[in-house]
Structure formats: C-alpha cells, structure tokens
Design a protein around this motif. Structure first.
Motif, PDB file in Angstrom:
ATOM      1  N   GLU A  58       6.525   9.813   0.843  1.00 25.31           N
ATOM      2  CA  GLU A  58       5.795   8.696   0.370  1.00 25.31           C
ATOM      3  C   GLU A  58       6.420   7.247   0.623  1.00 25.31           C
ATOM      4  N   PHE A  59       5.596   6.292   0.936  1.00 24.89           N
ATOM      5  CA  PHE A  59       6.605   4.906   1.069  1.00 24.89           C
ATOM      6  C   PHE A  59       5.555   3.726   0.561  1.00 24.89           C
ATOM      7  N   ILE A  60       6.139   2.907  -0.190  1.00 24.00           N
ATOM      8  CA  ILE A  60       5.438   1.702  -0.431  1.00 24.00           C
ATOM      9  C   ILE A  60       5.671   0.451   0.565  1.00 24.00           C
ATOM     10  N   VAL A  61       4.597   0.265   1.471  1.00 19.88           N
ATOM     11  CA  VAL A  61       4.978  -0.517   2.380  1.00 19.88           C
ATOM     12  C   VAL A  61       4.299  -1.985   2.265  1.00 19.88           C
ATOM     13  N   PRO A  62       4.669  -3.159   2.297  1.00 16.03           N
ATOM     14  CA  PRO A  62       4.009  -4.475   2.492  1.00 16.03           C
ATOM     15  C   PRO A  62       3.117  -4.702   3.775  1.00 16.03           C
ATOM     16  N   THR A  63       1.999  -4.951   3.583  1.00 12.95           N
ATOM     17  CA  THR A  63       0.919  -5.197   4.930  1.00 12.95           C
ATOM     18  C   THR A  63       0.499  -6.659   4.831  1.00 12.95           C
ATOM     19  N   GLU A  64       0.189  -6.894   6.079  1.00 12.70           N
ATOM     20  CA  GLU A  64      -0.258  -8.243   6.336  1.00 12.70           C
ATOM     21  C   GLU A  64      -1.738  -8.150   7.039  1.00 12.70           C
ATOM     22  N   LEU A  94      -7.991   1.223   6.157  1.00  8.35           N
ATOM     23  CA  LEU A  94      -7.760   2.711   5.708  1.00  8.35           C
ATOM     24  C   LEU A  94      -7.643   2.774   4.021  1.00  8.35           C
ATOM     25  N   GLY A  95      -7.786   1.542   3.488  1.00 11.95           N
ATOM     26  CA  GLY A  95      -7.616   1.561   1.932  1.00 11.95           C
ATOM     27  C   GLY A  95      -6.309   1.146   1.491  1.00 11.95           C
ATOM     28  N   GLU A  96      -6.189   1.421   0.150  1.00 20.29           N
ATOM     29  CA  GLU A  96      -4.899   1.310  -0.512  1.00 20.29           C
ATOM     30  C   GLU A  96      -3.949   2.351  -0.224  1.00 20.29           C
ATOM     31  N   GLU A  97      -4.550   3.618   0.083  1.00 21.89           N
ATOM     32  CA  GLU A  97      -3.515   4.681   0.209  1.00 21.89           C
ATOM     33  C   GLU A  97      -4.011   5.190   1.537  1.00 21.89           C
ATOM     34  N   MET A 134       0.710  -1.185  -0.060  1.00 25.28           N
ATOM     35  CA  MET A 134       0.007   0.168  -0.074  1.00 25.28           C
ATOM     36  C   MET A 134       0.850   1.265  -0.057  1.00 25.28           C
ATOM     37  N   LEU A 135       0.418   2.250  -0.602  1.00 19.75           N
ATOM     38  CA  LEU A 135       0.926   3.600  -0.586  1.00 19.75           C
ATOM     39  C   LEU A 135       0.599   4.429   0.892  1.00 19.75           C
ATOM     40  N   VAL A 136       1.842   4.799   1.344  1.00 21.74           N
ATOM     41  CA  VAL A 136       1.612   5.567   2.745  1.00 21.74           C
ATOM     42  C   VAL A 136       2.514   6.913   2.757  1.00 21.74           C
ATOM     43  N   ARG A 137       1.513   7.963   3.049  1.00 26.03           N
ATOM     44  CA  ARG A 137       1.859   9.322   2.597  1.00 26.03           C
ATOM     45  C   ARG A 137       1.906  10.010   4.122  1.00 26.03           C
ATOM     46  N   LYS A 195      -3.725  11.876  12.979  1.00 26.74           N
ATOM     47  CA  LYS A 195      -4.857  12.029  11.808  1.00 26.74           C
ATOM     48  C   LYS A 195      -4.577  10.987  10.562  1.00 26.74           C
ATOM     49  N   ALA A 196      -5.454   9.962  10.160  1.00 21.88           N
ATOM     50  CA  ALA A 196      -5.259   9.060   9.158  1.00 21.88           C
ATOM     51  C   ALA A 196      -6.538   9.188   8.226  1.00 21.88           C
ATOM     52  N   ASN A 197      -6.068   9.726   6.953  1.00 23.28           N
ATOM     53  CA  ASN A 197      -7.209  10.309   5.990  1.00 23.28           C
ATOM     54  C   ASN A 197      -8.202  11.142   6.707  1.00 23.28           C
ATOM     55  N   GLN A 198      -7.760  12.234   7.093  1.00 26.67           N
ATOM     56  CA  GLN A 198      -8.469  13.443   7.960  1.00 26.67           C
ATOM     57  C   GLN A 198      -9.021  13.045   9.057  1.00 26.67           C
ATOM     58  N   LYS A 199      -8.958  11.739   9.709  1.00 25.84           N
ATOM     59  CA  LYS A 199      -9.850  11.460  10.909  1.00 25.84           C
ATOM     60  C   LYS A 199      -8.840  11.217  11.858  1.00 25.84           C
TER      61      LYS A 199
END
Length: 233
Positions: free
Chosen positions: A17-23, A76-79, A1-4, A60-64
């Motif tokens: 920005e970071f591309i992070v593998p998730t589980e 939190l979705g793909e980004e 996923m893309l983490v900003r 705050k994650a995606n404004q919340k």
C-alpha cells in the motif's frame, strides 16, 4: 489517494500500500512511476509509448483491465487496487507473459498472403477499419471467461485481427483462415461483450466474432448453437 498494488513475488502475490499525492491530469501510469521513483525502485511494470498506442502498459485497476497510460487517476476514485492482467502468466509484479498472445496469432495465421495480381484499392467498411485498429494489448483476452475452462480458445484479440483477412480481396487464403477460426473454437464465444467493453481502441471484438461466426454459418462450416452468458464488467 491510497494505491494498493498486488505484486507477484516469489511465486505468490503480495499486497503493498502507498499513499500517493495526485494532480489533475495525471494517469495511473504517472502514479506507478511516482511509486517506483519515490517509494520502491524494485517494482516492475511495462510501459513504452505512454500514448495509448503500443498497448504494453495493460493492468487491472479496480478489477477492470485498462491501459495505465490512458486511464485518468481521478476516474479511479480515492482508492485503487492495481493487479496484473488475468489469463496470462505473471512474471514479476504487474508484468505478465505476452507470448501467449503471439502464439494465438500464429495459430490463426493472422498475416497476409497476397494474390498474384494487383487489385484496386480496398473499400474499408466501418467494421473492417475496426479490425485494423487493434494494438494487440491483450486486454480483451484478459477479460474473456472462456480461457478459464478452455485454453485452446483462439481469443478475441486474434479473432479481431483475423477479421480483416477474411474481408480483404487482396488476401489469397480467406477460405483457409475461416477453417482455422472454426478449429480455434470460435463458437465457444459467449458474446458476454467483456472484450468490447475493455478494448481501449473501440475495436468491438465481440461484434467482429459475431460477423465471423455468421460467415462460417453461411458456408456450412459451423452449426447453429449457443452457450451461457458469463456476464458483464
């Protein structure tokens, strides 16, 4: 996923920005630790218990506003855009200055001053139990629109924690504390419910504020009135 990450550096904000593998089962806090360990060890954020109890990992994650340790990354979705909390001075990166929360608690004198005599065990109502559940994470204050225009507002966190003092018969200064609520402009609350929506413990600060306002109105300490609604998350 893309983490900003929106990081506070040199008195300004930068986006990394970071591309992070998730589980499955990972939290946002797990992802932040991964970024720190694998990409950039200089990134700063707060965490202690990692169990949703200490309240230090608020961001705050995606404004919340959320607790990073209680938020599943899959929700939190793909980004995801991670930012420091609002209404508190940023120190570095995702770390904000929490002392303002303590100052608001001190202003309302949110502590017990017991009676001389012992009383029987206090009967706990559902709302009283909610007040005891507050972990002082500050997410509610970060979501409150009143601080944009009035920094003297007491804030949903302090008001929520004060509720138990007003209901506890073992407390000797309930009347005085009620006046402090008025002095902290409790009537400015818009009842937008943002604070209740973001509270990770389900404390329902907006409802406790409404009950406190009702008590002030009953005692003639507050005049009836309303203000505009700022909206919901």
């Amino acid at each position: 996923m893309l983490v900003r990450l929106k990081l506070y550096r040199d008195d300004d904000f930068v986006i990394k920005e970071f591309i992070v593998p998730t589980e499955p089962g990972q939290t946002l806090l797990d992802v932040l630790f991964y970024i720190k360990e694998e990409y950039d060890p200089t990134i700063s954020f707060r965490s202690m218990c990692r169990a949703g109890i200490c309240g230090t990992c608020g961001v705050k994650a995606n404004q919340k506003p959320i607790l990073a340790c209680k938020t599943a990354i899959k929700d939190l979705g793909e980004e995801v855009l991670v930012e420091p909390l609002d209404n508190m001075r940023p120190v570095k990166d995702l770390v904000v200055e929490h002392s303002i929360l303590i100052e608001r608690i001190k202003k309302l004198k949110v502590w017990y001053e017991p009676l001389q005599e012992n009383l029987q065990k206090l009967e706990m109502s559902p709302f009283l139990l909610k007040s005891f559940d507050c972990i002082a994470c500050g997410l509610c204050d970060s979501s409150c629109p009143i601080f944009v225009s009035n920094s003297d507002f007491g804030g949903p966190m302090a008001f929520s924690r004060a509720y138990k003092l007003l209901q506890d018969r073992r407390h000797s200064k309930a009347e005085e504390r009620l006046l402090l609520l008025k002095d902290a402009h409790i009537n400015l609350c818009t009842h937008c419910k943002n604070c209740s929506i973001v509270c990770p413990m389900g404390v329902m600060p907006e409802m406790l504020i409404k009950l406190e306002e009702t008590e002030l109105l009953k005692r003639g300490m507050l005049s009836q009135g309303g203000v505009a609604d700022f909206g919901f998350f």
